[in-house]
Design an enzyme around this catalytic site. Structure first.
Site, mmCIF file in Angstrom:
data_model
loop_
_atom_site.group_PDB
_atom_site.id
_atom_site.type_symbol
_atom_site.label_atom_id
_atom_site.label_comp_id
_atom_site.label_asym_id
_atom_site.label_seq_id
_atom_site.Cartn_x
_atom_site.Cartn_y
_atom_site.Cartn_z
ATOM 1 N N ASP A 276 0.843 -1.196 0.000
ATOM 2 C CA ASP A 276 0.000 0.000 0.000
ATOM 3 C C ASP A 276 0.878 1.245 0.000
ATOM 4 O OD1 ASP A 276 -1.928 1.908 0.224
ATOM 5 O OD2 ASP A 276 -2.518 1.406 2.289
ATOM 6 N N LYS A 283 1.583 7.931 0.399
ATOM 7 C CA LYS A 283 1.982 7.970 1.803
ATOM 8 C C LYS A 283 3.363 8.616 1.942
ATOM 9 C CE LYS A 283 -0.409 3.763 3.391
ATOM 10 N NZ LYS A 283 -1.302 4.389 4.389
ATOM 11 N N ASP A 294 0.174 -4.997 4.496
ATOM 12 C CA ASP A 294 -1.228 -4.604 4.348
ATOM 13 C C ASP A 294 -2.089 -5.749 3.790
ATOM 14 O OD1 ASP A 294 -3.053 -2.606 4.891
ATOM 15 O OD2 ASP A 294 -2.894 -1.670 2.908
ATOM 16 N N ARG A 357 -11.175 -0.462 1.915
ATOM 17 C CA ARG A 357 -12.632 -0.536 1.909
ATOM 18 C C ARG A 357 -13.167 -0.717 0.495
ATOM 19 N NH1 ARG A 357 -12.661 5.195 4.814
ATOM 20 N NH2 ARG A 357 -10.667 4.282 5.436
HETATM 21 N N1 BES Z 1 -3.370 0.210 5.179
HETATM 22 C C1 BES Z 1 -3.751 1.493 5.657
HETATM 23 C C2 BES Z 1 -4.081 1.498 7.146
HETATM 24 C C3 BES Z 1 -2.943 1.215 8.100
HETATM 25 C C4 BES Z 1 -2.181 2.263 8.588
HETATM 26 C C5 BES Z 1 -2.680 -0.049 8.551
HETATM 27 C C6 BES Z 1 -1.160 2.009 9.484
HETATM 28 C C7 BES Z 1 -1.657 -0.314 9.447
HETATM 29 C C8 BES Z 1 -0.894 0.731 9.922
HETATM 30 C C9 BES Z 1 -4.975 1.973 4.906
HETATM 31 O O1 BES Z 1 -5.095 1.564 3.600
HETATM 32 C C10 BES Z 1 -4.922 3.465 4.887
HETATM 33 O O2 BES Z 1 -4.026 3.977 4.289
HETATM 34 N N2 BES Z 1 -5.869 4.106 5.535
HETATM 35 C C11 BES Z 1 -5.928 5.519 5.582
HETATM 36 C C12 BES Z 1 -7.364 5.935 5.387
HETATM 37 C C13 BES Z 1 -7.558 7.416 5.221
HETATM 38 C C14 BES Z 1 -6.907 7.883 3.938
HETATM 39 C C15 BES Z 1 -9.029 7.703 5.206
HETATM 40 C C16 BES Z 1 -5.414 5.963 6.946
HETATM 41 O O3 BES Z 1 -5.691 5.282 7.933
HETATM 42 O O4 BES Z 1 -4.696 6.943 7.000
HETATM 43 ZN ZN ZN Z 2 -4.131 -0.166 3.102
HETATM 44 MN MN MN Z 3 -4.096 2.857 2.243
#
Ligand code: BES
Ligand code: ZN
Ligand code: MN
Length: 504
Positions: A276, A283, A294, A357
């Site tokens: 991811d 990121k 992920d 999601r």
């Molecule tokens: N895979 C990440 C969530 C995650 C973050 C898992 C840290 C484990 C450790 C997910 O896909 C993500 O990036 N979520 C975003 C959502 C936001 C953009 C609404 C997040 O949590 O920042």
């Molecule tokens: Zn993710």
């Molecule tokens: Mn993500």
């Protein structure tokens, strides 16, 4: 590691290390520990009197027997307070003890069946917890070291024998050890999958692991490819996959344990983002560092399917894993794009980093198409989950209280903890979109719950539980049955859920 069960007396056991135990606050040890104490001329009770052994959880004391017993060493493991004792304590103690033995280069050990006697656990539960604690506690991942690399580790603890003086308990101990081995070995497979870097554990490789699991345990396997996803209208999943050169896979594993009752079923859905990057909503380097993990939800689902195939509960279980990368590129989806999931619902992709999601939305649609009547999805879905609950428990959200509680109970059986978050209507408003049926991010507020609100709009009225393992998928340090790195959670709970559902 080989795990045996034998009938016999601790004072006769010929072994490099004999593991006994002590509850906190006990001054005159009884049972097997008392027998060892007697053979040692009261050495254990003397150490208790001296205050060196307190019986605290996590405490380990090594005594060299110097010829007083056939065992070369006695290891006294603290169990903590008797009123807090359960199978999870055994799992933790065994994990700590096996690493302690390995550090000292000990290759074989004998342990008493913690809790099977006065602990009141029951022999089967004790055997299972011992096997799980020992196998999970010894786990390490050295696959990508060259022989010269990073020093040779100490040898392995090769053999652990559980000894019970009551012959009548041996069959139950053996049965428990067998279940524990199945549970722990699959959990280690999940840990391996998460540990592998993203250039190895691609969606194609994940599918191959699933296929090997299927061949080894008699599951049906198939994997949908990009054209098949397009045919089914999985626009949300394909939108995430379109930025990557790696072909996406929707992995399907089917276990038929109740062929006469097709509706007696359970669907396990796992997020399998093998890397991811965030996509165009890229990121930061720090945020990306651990994103090879992920796919931990998908790995847990594949592992759970292996356990279920081996334990053979009377229920039909289908595992679905959406395996794809989330990458930025000239073909990547853009913030603002609108995608259409398999059920026709549209989603505005305001943030390409909220990809989990999206892929799960289509997995849920597909699960419903397959006629699955109960769904549990598992995903490293939101960073907000780590902020909310840390690493002590997995966040649980659901549209069905009965199924939610069944997951929580299965977790209690497995020693994995869950905490339910409220699906209040107020949170749903946060993902209202001006241009589509919903948007894929609700911003900073209640980030884990708004993610669940997107998912539930695909589950509809099918009983559904969402498990956000963003915190619990990894451990920060060695502790009990957990070692630093991937935990493999909640594979054992998912399998236990299938077993429990089959039992009623
Ligand atoms: N895979 C990440 C969530 C995650 C973050 C898992 C840290 C484990 C450790 C997910 O896909 C993500 O990036 N979520 C975003 C959502 C936001 C953009 C609404 C997040 O949590 O920042
Ligand atoms: Zn993710
Ligand atoms: Mn993500």
């Amino acid at each position: 590691m080989q795990i045996n069960v034998r009938h016999g007396d601790v004072t006769q056991a010929q072994t490099p290390a004999l593991v006994v135990n002590l509850f906190q606050g006990v001054t005159r040890p009884g049972g097997a520990t008392g027998a060892a104490d007697h053979a040692l001329g009261g050495a254990i009770s003397q150490l208790i009197r001296d205050g060196e052994i307190k019986g605290k959880a996590g405490e380990i004391t090594l005594i060299h027997t110097l010829g007083k017993m056939p065992a070369a060493r006695v290891v006294v493991a603290g169990l903590g307070p008797a009123e807090k004792f359960d199978a999870q304590v055994v799992r933790q103690v065994c994990g700590d003890v096996v690493r302690y033995l390995r550090r000292r280069g000990i290759k074989q050990a004998v342990t008493i069946a913690h809790g099977a006697g006065i602990g009141g656990l029951g022999a089967k539960a004790s055997g299972q917890a011992i096997a799980e604690g020992a196998i999970l506690g010894l786990y390490r991942f050295r696959h990508h070291f060259s022989n010269a690399g990073n020093g040779e580790p100490e040898g392995e603890l090769e053999e652990l024998t559980t000894l019970d003086r009551d012959a009548a308990r041996v069959p139950d101990l053996e049965a428990g050890v067998r279940v524990g081995q199945v549970m722990a070995e699959a959990t280690c497979l999940a840990r391996d999958m998460v540990n592998h870097p993203a250039n190895v554990m691609t969606p194609t490789e994940m599918a191959q692991v699933a296929e090997r699991v299927a061949q080894g345990s008699g599951l049906e396997f198939r994997a949908l490819d990009r054209p098949q996803m397009a045919e089914l209208g999985m626009g949300a999943l394909l939108g995430v996959a379109q930025g990557s050169q790696e072909p996406p896979k929707l992995i399907v594993l089917e276990y038929v344990g109740d062929p006469a009752n097709p509706s007696n079923n359970l669907g396990l859905l796992g997020k399998g983002i093998t890397f991811d990057s965030g996509g165009l909503s890229l990121k930061t380097p720090e945020g990306m560092e651990r994103m090879k993990g992920d796919m931990a939800g998908g790995a847990a689902v594949i592992a759970a399917m292996q356990i279920i195939a081996k334990l053979q509960p009377r229920i039909n279980v289908t595992g679905l894993v959406t395996a794809t990368e989330n990458m930025p590129s000239g073909t990547a989806q853009r913030p603002g794009d609108v995608v259409r999931a398999m059920n026709g619902k549209t989603i505005e992709v305001v943030n390409t980093d909220a990809e989990g999601r999206l892929v799960l939305a289509d997995a849920i649609c597909y699960a419903r198409r397959l006629g699955l009547t109960r769904l549990v999805d598992v995903a490293t879905l939101t960073g907000a989950m780590v902020t909310t609950l840390g690493k002590a428990c997995t966040g649980l959200m659901s549209n069905n209280q009965a199924l939610a509680e069944q997951v929580i109970v299965a977790g209690r059986n497995s020693g994995e903890q869950f905490w339910q978050l409220p699906m209040l209507e107020e949170y749903k408003e946060l993902i209202r979109s001006d241009v589509a049926d919903m948007k894929n991010s609700g911003g900073r507020q209640a980030g884990s719950i708004t993610a669940a609100w997107l998912l539930v709009q695909f589950a509809g009225d099918v009983p559904w539980v969402h498990l956000d393992i963003a915190g619990t998928a990894t451990a920060e340090r060695d502790k009990g049955h957990l070692v630093k790195g991937p935990t493999g959670a909640p594979a054992r709970t998912l399998a236990q859920l299938a077993v429990n559902l089959a039992g009623v």
